[in-house]
Scaffold this active site. Structure first.
Site, PDB file in Angstrom:
ATOM      1  CG  ASN A   9      -1.666   1.246   1.469  1.00 48.63           C
ATOM      2  OD1 ASN A   9      -1.775   2.069   0.554  1.00 48.63           O
ATOM      3  ND2 ASN A   9      -2.201   1.428   2.670  1.00 48.63           N
ATOM      4  CD1 TRP A  10       3.330   0.971  -3.041  1.00 50.68           C
ATOM      5  CD2 TRP A  10       3.527   2.326  -4.815  1.00 50.68           C
ATOM      6  NE1 TRP A  10       4.048   0.299  -3.992  1.00 50.68           N
ATOM      7  CE2 TRP A  10       4.185   1.108  -5.098  1.00 50.68           C
ATOM      8  CE3 TRP A  10       3.528   3.323  -5.794  1.00 50.68           C
ATOM      9  CZ2 TRP A  10       4.827   0.871  -6.323  1.00 50.68           C
ATOM     10  CZ3 TRP A  10       4.159   3.094  -7.006  1.00 50.68           C
ATOM     11  CH2 TRP A  10       4.813   1.876  -7.258  1.00 50.68           C
ATOM     12  CE  LYS A  11      -0.067   3.457   4.769  1.00 55.15           C
ATOM     13  NZ  LYS A  11      -0.137   3.621   6.216  1.00 55.15           N
ATOM     14  CG  HIS A  94      -5.916   1.963   5.102  1.00 57.05           C
ATOM     15  ND1 HIS A  94      -5.520   2.958   5.960  1.00 57.05           N
ATOM     16  CD2 HIS A  94      -4.868   1.117   5.000  1.00 57.05           C
ATOM     17  CE1 HIS A  94      -4.267   2.726   6.338  1.00 57.05           C
ATOM     18  NE2 HIS A  94      -3.851   1.618   5.774  1.00 57.05           N
ATOM     19  CD  GLU A  96      -3.072   5.716   6.596  1.00 55.26           C
ATOM     20  OE1 GLU A  96      -3.032   5.776   5.349  1.00 55.26           O
ATOM     21  OE2 GLU A  96      -2.137   5.229   7.269  1.00 55.26           O
ATOM     22  CD  GLU A 166      -3.511  -2.353   7.332  1.00 57.64           C
ATOM     23  OE1 GLU A 166      -2.368  -2.532   6.887  1.00 57.64           O
ATOM     24  OE2 GLU A 166      -4.188  -1.355   7.061  1.00 57.64           O
ATOM     25  N   GLY A 172       2.365   2.547  10.693  1.00 54.68           N
ATOM     26  CA  GLY A 172       3.311   3.641  10.528  1.00 54.68           C
ATOM     27  C   GLY A 172       4.008   4.059  11.806  1.00 54.68           C
ATOM     28  CB  SER A 211       5.095  -1.453  12.078  1.00 54.62           C
ATOM     29  OG  SER A 211       4.719  -0.096  12.252  1.00 54.62           O
ATOM     30  N   GLY A 232       2.895  -1.017   4.269  1.00 49.36           N
ATOM     31  CA  GLY A 232       2.909   0.413   3.958  1.00 49.36           C
ATOM     32  C   GLY A 232       4.327   0.882   3.668  1.00 49.36           C
ATOM     33  N   GLY A 233       4.953   1.482   4.663  1.00 46.31           N
ATOM     34  CA  GLY A 233       6.280   2.090   4.483  1.00 46.31           C
ATOM     35  C   GLY A 233       7.295   1.193   3.801  1.00 46.31           C
TER      36      GLY A 233
HETATM   37  P1  PGA Z   1       2.809   0.487   7.624  1.00 50.75           P
HETATM   38  O1  PGA Z   1       1.352   0.685   6.967  1.00 50.75           O
HETATM   39  O2  PGA Z   1       3.353  -0.819   7.092  1.00 50.75           O
HETATM   40  O3  PGA Z   1       3.601   1.671   7.168  1.00 50.75           O
HETATM   41  O4  PGA Z   1       2.603   0.436   9.098  1.00 50.75           O
HETATM   42  C1  PGA Z   1       0.473  -0.386   6.757  1.00 50.75           C
HETATM   43  C2  PGA Z   1      -0.827   0.111   6.175  1.00 50.75           C
HETATM   44  O5  PGA Z   1      -1.294   1.188   6.558  1.00 50.75           O
HETATM   45  O6  PGA Z   1      -1.426  -0.551   5.303  1.00 50.75           O
END
Ligand code: PGA
Length: 249
Positions: A9-11, A94, A96, A166, A172, A211, A232-233
């Protein structure tokens, strides 16, 4: 046997040149891996990603979708449009989107349905906040988020879907759920589906996200109800993402 899935997930990250480097590396090295690998770039880069991953085992996903099929919804993107650009998966719910854009359980369930109607596989994201965990509400929160979809569409909807657990406090933050903490919630999610249909529950892929890093992926993916990860990251760094994909192998 559930095939492991690792989805990046590149956001809201990326740029044409940077995407090209990243995808060329991942596509080149993904061939030898048994797990399924998906990348979810921002909307404007779907066409670029679609052409860069052509002929590779990588598949494409999007990060969100409109609950509507078309119409006067400025700024929104329909599931049929994502399908036209080769998306197989789309994230729905998600944390967010829930926290920053007010997506409720009910809206998430409609988005899930819109995705399936267009032939996409929704990746339903669920998870509790830190205060919910601390007050012992993790199970109830996740069950409620899952119930919104089960109640609207029935358990058959889970035949062609993925769930991603999640925990919001792990996204993050660099703090990950321990493998045992994650496994406990994953098992509960599968049990909730199994009450309705044990066969569908046995085939349902449940990803862990929050994470995930090269250092912790193997242990997380080794849990019996963890079928891959939503990354994510670490999905933005080719070496890290590839190491995580190898851990799912
Ligand atoms: P993260 O994000 O790996 O940076 O914690 C995961 C996500 O939000 O899908």
């Amino acid at each position: 046997m559930r095939r492991m899935l690792v989805a990046g997930n590149w956001k809201m990250h990326g740029a044409l040149h940077q995407n090209s480097e990243l995808l060329k590396r991942i596509a080149a090295e993904a061939s030898g891996l048994l797990c399924e690998i998906a990348v979810c770039p921002p909307y404007p880069y779907l066409a670029q990603a679609q052409s860069l991953i052509e002929g590779s085992p990588l598949v494409l996903g999007a990060q969100s979708v409109s609950e509507h099929s078309s119409g006067a919804f400025t700024g929104e993107v329909a599931a049929s449009m994502l399908a036209e650009f080769g998306c197989r998966y789309v994230l729905v719910g998600h944390s967010e989107r829930r926290a920053l854009y007010g997506e409720t359980d009910a809206v998430v369930a409609v988005k899930f349905e819109a995705a399936q109607n267009a032939g996409l596989v929704p990746v339903l994201c669920v998870g509790e906040t830190l205060s919910e965990r601390e007050s012992g509400e993790t199970g109830a929160v996740v069950a409620r988020q899952l119930s919104a979809v089960l109640g609207r569409l029935g358990v058959v909807a889970m035949r062609s879907a993925v769930v991603a657990y999640e925990p919001v406090w792990a996204i993050g933050t660099g703090v990950t759920a321990s493998p045992a903490q994650a496994q406990e919630v994953h098992a509960a999610i599968r049990a909730q589906v199994a009450v309705l249909d044990s066969g569908i529950a046995a085939g349902l892929r449940i990803l862990y996200g929050g994470s995930v890093k090269p250092q912790n992926a193997k242990e997380l993916f080794g849990q019996s109800d963890i079928d891959g990860g939503l990354i994510g990251g670490a999905a933005l760094v080719a070496d890290d993402f590839l190491t995580i994909c190898q851990a799912a192998n």
